[in-house]
Scaffold this motif. Structure first.
Motif, PDB file in Angstrom:
ATOM      1  N   LYS A   1       0.909  -1.264  -0.046  1.00 52.73           N
ATOM      2  CA  LYS A   1       0.035  -0.017  -0.035  1.00 52.73           C
ATOM      3  C   LYS A   1       0.893   1.207  -0.012  1.00 52.73           C
ATOM      4  CE  LYS A   1      -4.217  -1.348   2.320  1.00 52.73           C
ATOM      5  NZ  LYS A   1      -5.205  -1.216   3.360  1.00 52.73           N
ATOM      6  N   ALA A   2       0.445   2.377  -0.415  1.00 56.44           N
ATOM      7  CA  ALA A   2       0.819   3.707  -0.601  1.00 56.44           C
ATOM      8  C   ALA A   2      -0.338   4.657  -0.218  1.00 56.44           C
ATOM      9  CB  ALA A   2       1.364   3.925  -1.872  1.00 56.44           C
ATOM     10  N   ALA A   3      -0.099   5.487   0.798  1.00 54.80           N
ATOM     11  CA  ALA A   3      -1.190   6.333   1.152  1.00 54.80           C
ATOM     12  C   ALA A   3      -0.431   7.770   1.318  1.00 54.80           C
ATOM     13  CB  ALA A   3      -1.922   5.644   2.458  1.00 54.80           C
ATOM     14  N   ILE A   4      -1.680   8.631   1.749  1.00 54.21           N
ATOM     15  CA  ILE A   4      -1.231  10.021   2.121  1.00 54.21           C
ATOM     16  C   ILE A   4      -1.989  10.498   3.446  1.00 54.21           C
ATOM     17  CG2 ILE A   4      -1.542  12.520   1.286  1.00 54.21           C
ATOM     18  CD1 ILE A   4       1.190  11.418   0.505  1.00 54.21           C
ATOM     19  N   ARG A   5      -1.498  10.954   4.367  1.00 51.07           N
ATOM     20  CA  ARG A   5      -2.429  11.627   5.392  1.00 51.07           C
ATOM     21  C   ARG A   5      -1.830  13.082   5.281  1.00 51.07           C
ATOM     22  NH1 ARG A   5      -0.889   7.003   8.315  1.00 51.07           N
ATOM     23  NH2 ARG A   5       0.549   7.858   9.541  1.00 51.07           N
TER      24      ARG A   5
ATOM     25  N   TRP B   1      -0.194  10.093  -5.301  1.00 46.40           N
ATOM     26  CA  TRP B   1       0.916   9.634  -4.727  1.00 46.40           C
ATOM     27  C   TRP B   1       1.118   8.154  -5.035  1.00 46.40           C
ATOM     28  CZ3 TRP B   1       5.462   9.717  -2.716  1.00 46.40           C
ATOM     29  CH2 TRP B   1       5.995   8.829  -1.690  1.00 46.40           C
ATOM     30  N   ALA B   2       0.026   7.257  -4.964  1.00 47.41           N
ATOM     31  CA  ALA B   2       0.001   5.864  -5.482  1.00 47.41           C
ATOM     32  C   ALA B   2       0.634   5.838  -6.779  1.00 47.41           C
ATOM     33  CB  ALA B   2      -1.323   5.234  -5.445  1.00 47.41           C
ATOM     34  N   ARG B   3       0.217   6.517  -7.507  1.00 42.43           N
ATOM     35  CA  ARG B   3       0.704   6.468  -8.917  1.00 42.43           C
ATOM     36  C   ARG B   3       2.327   6.852  -9.108  1.00 42.43           C
ATOM     37  NH1 ARG B   3      -2.806   9.306 -11.043  1.00 42.43           N
ATOM     38  NH2 ARG B   3      -1.662  11.375 -11.429  1.00 42.43           N
TER      39      ARG B   3
ATOM     40  N   ARG C   1       4.258  -2.634  -7.561  1.00 43.92           N
ATOM     41  CA  ARG C   1       3.530  -3.317  -6.494  1.00 43.92           C
ATOM     42  C   ARG C   1       2.837  -2.502  -5.578  1.00 43.92           C
ATOM     43  NH1 ARG C   1       7.604  -7.374  -4.251  1.00 43.92           N
ATOM     44  NH2 ARG C   1       8.699  -5.426  -4.244  1.00 43.92           N
ATOM     45  N   LEU C   2       3.220  -1.218  -5.349  1.00 44.05           N
ATOM     46  CA  LEU C   2       2.615  -0.065  -4.465  1.00 44.05           C
ATOM     47  C   LEU C   2       1.510   0.039  -4.826  1.00 44.05           C
ATOM     48  CD1 LEU C   2       6.077   1.672  -3.583  1.00 44.05           C
ATOM     49  CD2 LEU C   2       4.477   0.541  -1.840  1.00 44.05           C
ATOM     50  N   GLU C   3       0.291   0.040  -4.334  1.00 47.41           N
ATOM     51  CA  GLU C   3      -1.066   0.268  -4.915  1.00 47.41           C
ATOM     52  C   GLU C   3      -1.621   1.234  -3.752  1.00 47.41           C
ATOM     53  OE1 GLU C   3      -3.220  -3.358  -5.066  1.00 47.41           O
ATOM     54  OE2 GLU C   3      -1.959  -4.023  -6.871  1.00 47.41           O
ATOM     55  N   ARG C   4      -2.778   2.027  -4.290  1.00 45.16           N
ATOM     56  CA  ARG C   4      -3.633   2.724  -3.691  1.00 45.16           C
ATOM     57  C   ARG C   4      -4.560   1.961  -2.849  1.00 45.16           C
ATOM     58  NH1 ARG C   4      -8.399   5.882  -3.362  1.00 45.16           N
ATOM     59  NH2 ARG C   4      -8.185   8.178  -3.469  1.00 45.16           N
ATOM     60  N   GLY C   5      -4.913   2.315  -1.374  1.00 49.64           N
ATOM     61  CA  GLY C   5      -5.821   1.694  -0.760  1.00 49.64           C
ATOM     62  C   GLY C   5      -7.196   2.046  -1.407  1.00 49.64           C
ATOM     63  N   GLN C   6      -8.172   1.289  -0.968  1.00 48.80           N
ATOM     64  CA  GLN C   6      -9.430   1.362  -1.399  1.00 48.80           C
ATOM     65  C   GLN C   6     -10.231   2.352  -0.362  1.00 48.80           C
ATOM     66  OE1 GLN C   6     -11.177   0.443  -4.239  1.00 48.80           O
ATOM     67  NE2 GLN C   6      -8.982  -0.433  -4.757  1.00 48.80           N
ATOM     68  N   PRO C   7     -10.866   3.408  -0.805  1.00 46.89           N
ATOM     69  CA  PRO C   7     -11.441   4.243   0.144  1.00 46.89           C
ATOM     70  C   PRO C   7     -12.596   3.824   0.867  1.00 46.89           C
ATOM     71  CG  PRO C   7     -12.439   4.551  -1.994  1.00 46.89           C
ATOM     72  CD  PRO C   7     -11.322   3.727  -2.316  1.00 46.89           C
TER      73      PRO C   7
END
Length: 223
Positions: A14-18, A204-206, A215-221
Motif C-alpha cells: 500500500k501507498a497512502a497520504i495523510r 501519490w500511489a501513481r 506493486r505499491l497500490e492505492r488503498g480502497q476508500p
C-alpha cells in the motif's frame, strides 16, 4: 500494511497520504512550533513513541538545524518573497506512507542506510513539489526511533500569484489553490474523484508505482 493483488500469488503493498493544515506559527494545535516540538521529541506524545535513540533522516531550509521548523518556514518566506493571506493556512503537513514490508525487502525499515528508505524520502519530496511547485517543501523528516516505519513527514507552503483588479499581483502562500489544481489534474484521469484528499491519494500511489515499485497500490476508500 501488506496486501495481495488480484493476481494469485502476486504480492502488492500500500501507498497512502495523510495530510493536515498548519494555520499558525504558534505552539497551539495546528501550529508550526508544535510540529517542531514534536519533531524534537519535546512533547509527551512524541516522547511516548520513542523505542530506541536514533536520529531521523531530516532536512529543512533552516540554517540552525533540520528540525527548526519555525525558522525553516521563515526562511521559505524570505526565499520566495511570499506573503500570508489573512485566515488562510500557512502550510500543508503530509505523511507520505508506504508499507514497511516493502522497505524490509532491502533492509531494516528504520535504518537510514536502507536504500529504499532513502529512495522513499527523496521521492516523497519530489512528489509534493511536482504539484506544489519547485522549492515549495521547506522541511522533510523520516523518524527512525519509533516502532513503526514507512512514513515521511513533509511540510510544504505552495506559492501562487494573487491577482488584483488593478492588474497588479503578488506572491502569496496558497495551499488552497495548489490543492484545487491537483484535484483538477487528477479528475482529468478519474472524474469520480471529489476531494483534494482523494486526489492526493491517487497522485501519490501513481507516483510510487512509477518511481518506486509497481506493486505499491492505492488503498480502497472507506465507505
Amino acid at each position: 500494511m501488506m496486501i495481495y493483488s488480484r493476481k494469485r500469488g502476486e504480492m502488492a503493498f500500500k501507498a497512502a497520504i495523510r495530510a493536515g493544515s498548519l494555520k499558525s506559527v504558534s505552539t497551539g494545535r495546528g501550529g508550526i512550533a508544535s510540529a517542531e516540538s514534536h519533531a524534537k521529541r519535546l512533547d509527551p506524545v512524541a516522547m511516548g513513541r520513542v523505542v530506541h535513540a536514533s536520529d531521523p533522516i531530516a532536512w529543512s531550509k533552516a540554517e540552525g538545524g533540520p528540525l527548526d521548523y519555525v525558522e525553516a518556514f521563515k526562511a521559505h518566506k524570505r526565499e520566495t518573497g511570499a506573503g500570508e493571506r489573512k485566515g488562510a493556512s500557512l502550510a500543508i503537513e503530509f505523511k507520505a506512507v508506504v508499507s514497511p514490508d516493502w522497505l524490509a525487502e532491502t533492509g531494516n525499515p528504520r535504518d537510514a542506510a536502507n536504500p529504499r528508505v532513502q529512495q522513499l524520502v527523496a521521492e516523497a519530496k519530489a512528489w509534493a513539489e511536482s504539484w506544489g511547485g519547485g522549492g515549495s517543501v521547506w522541511a522533510v523528516r523520516y523518524d527512525t526511533d519509533e516502532k513503526g516505519a514507512g512514513v515521511v513527514d513533509l511540510f510544504m507552503s505552495p506559492v501562487r500569484q494573487q491577482h488584483h483588479k488593478g492588474g497588479t499581483s503578488k506572491a502569496v502562500i496558497s495551499t488552497r489553490k495548489a490543492k484545487e489544481e491537483l484535484l483538477a489534474t487528477e479528475q482529468a484521469l478519474d472524474p469520480g474523484l471529489k476531494t483534494s484528499g482523494a486526489a492526493m491519494q491517487s497522485s501519490w500511489a501513481r507516483w510510487c508505482q512509477q518511481k518506486l515499485d509497481a506493486r505499491l497500490e492505492r488503498g480502497q476508500p472507506k465507505e
